[in-house]
Design an enzyme around this catalytic site. Structure first.
Site: not given
Length: 442
Positions: A220-221
């Site tokens: 999850d950036s």
């Protein structure tokens, strides 16, 4: 020469919803303007109601300048329907062959797999009975009657509202009806021309090992920190390394409690062993969330074309849908829904389309709290270390509290937090109101 743009509302006519631009001779009156509109659209001048900034323009003998219509103005024209028009039965209007002949439509569905695929998305119940001519005819007629009744009801309602064209409240209701129609049309257009947006997008997971224990990590950036659940930290044997001075509250969509931070542990990704720091947080639906801090540190790249997380020397493939943990999918199945075309339901957060009754719609009001927050809510930065004693082991939250009401109310008023959040902060700070305030200051 004044130039005006006119938005036309004329239900049941080809001009409904059109934008008309007119260049008018100097000195034109309101009556002249109606005549020009009639010449362009065939809408009778006597039925036209002209509105400027939401106010009716009724003085037909006045010039446009005198009633405030200047060059570049945007006008609205609402056409009042003939009162006898709603009494005309919808059945008297010619209908397309597909509406008047259910059997012809059924044969088309049977012959065309592409039509079957579209019908499977739009109306799976109708598709299921396509081999039974009698049941198909009944179901088709029922849907056709429902659509005609809804259209007749809409026309009647607009006709009643149009009886008093100068009633501001009536015009507002007409505007609401038209706006809702545009919303439905927009949904239908997306459903037909861009159906991909209604397909659930599965999250990006990779296989990792933490302290030798296999863990499926969610990439999850949008999360600022790499986060691990307390259960996963226990399984990996690193809970004993957690620094509770980093306890606090994470804020995003709802709140989640941060128990502490493991400053150094080894994570194995695609054969490479990397040092990593983990924020241990409650209330997440994933064991391990690989966040932006580690992605930037190791110059990772999310390559959707290769379907892999790429580092400088290795490529780690994202997991197939069948390998992804099911807890997030279960949470999505319980998400709130909105009504879609032909009785389908559309997930309010994911946008995924399901058949009618395919999920238990959850009221949005029940979604508050840590468990409702999606993984991206973890993007809230972890608070700075508390200045004094470490936090006690995570006590269960409770509404009733042994802390003074004065301290609870003080935190609620200072930071605008809920009572439960104030109590949790006091629990973390062992009842010290100043240290509890530092939890919210982060």
């Amino acid at each position: 020469m004044p130039r005006v743009t006119i938005s036309i509302t004329a239900p049941g006519t080809p001009s409904d919803g059109e934008l008309l631009t007119l260049e008018l001779p100097p000195g034109s009156t309101v009556k002249d303007l109606k005549g020009f509109i009639e010449a362009e659209t065939n809408l009778p001048a006597a039925s036209q109601g002209i509105y400027l900034n939401g106010q009716p323009v009724s003085q037909e003998t006045q010039t446009l300048e005198n009633v405030g219509i200047r060059d570049g103005e945007m006008l609205a024209v609402i056409v009042r329907q003939n009162r006898q028009q709603p009494q005309q039965p919808a059945a008297s209007r010619p209908a397309p062959v597909g509406q008047s002949d259910p059997e012809a439509v059924r044969q088309q569905v049977l012959r065309n797999p592409q039509v079957q695929a579209e019908l499977r998305q739009r109306d799976p119940e109708l598709l299921a009975i396509m081999n039974d001519a009698d049941r198909w005819r009944e179901a088709f007629a029922s849907r056709q009657n429902s659509a005609q009744n809804a259209e007749r009801e809409r026309q009647n309602q607009i006709a009643l509202l149009n009886e008093d064209p100068f009633n501001v409240e009536a015009q507002r209701k007409i505007e609401d009806i038209i706006r809702q129609e545009r919303v439905v049309e927009n949904l239908e257009k997306a459903y037909n021309e861009n159906p991909e947006v209604f397909v659930r997008v599965h999250m990006l997971y990779i296989n990792t090992e933490v302290n030798g224990v296999p863990v499926k990590a969610f990439v999850d950036s949008g999360a600022q920190a790499t986060i691990m659940s307390p259960d996963c930290a226990e399984r990996c044997g690193i809970m004993r390394l957690m620094d509770t001075r980093y306890a606090g509250m994470a804020r995003g969509v709802g709140t989640a409690r941060i128990l502490g931070r493991v400053h150094h542990a080894e994570i194995k990704i695609g054969g490479a062993v990397m040092p990593c720091a983990f924020t241990v947080m409650e209330g997440k639906d994933v064991d391990l969330l690989f966040g932006l801090d580690m992605l930037k540190r190791y110059k990772a790249k999310i390559d959707l074309e290769k379907n892999a997380l790429c580092f400088e020397s290795i490529e780690v493939p994202f997991l197939h849908e069948s390998e992804i943990p099911r807890n997030l999918d279960e949470a999505e199945m319980n998400e709130p829904t909105v009504a879609g075309p032909n009785g389908t339901e559309i997930g309010a957060r994911s946008g995924a389309v399901r058949p009618a009754g395919g999920s238990a719609a959850v009221e949005p009001s029940t979604q508050a709290g840590p468990s409702a927050a999606g993984p991206s809510s973890a993007s809230t930065p972890a608070p700075a270390p508390a200045q004094t004693a470490p936090a006690p082991s995570a006590p269960g939250p409770s509404t009733a509290s042994s802390f003074p009401e004065e301290h609870i109310n003080q935190l609620m008023s200072m930071f605008g937090v809920a009572r439960q959040e104030a109590i949790q902060a006091l629990e973390i700070a062992s009842g010290n109101v100043d240290e509890a305030a530092s939890v919210f200051l982060g």
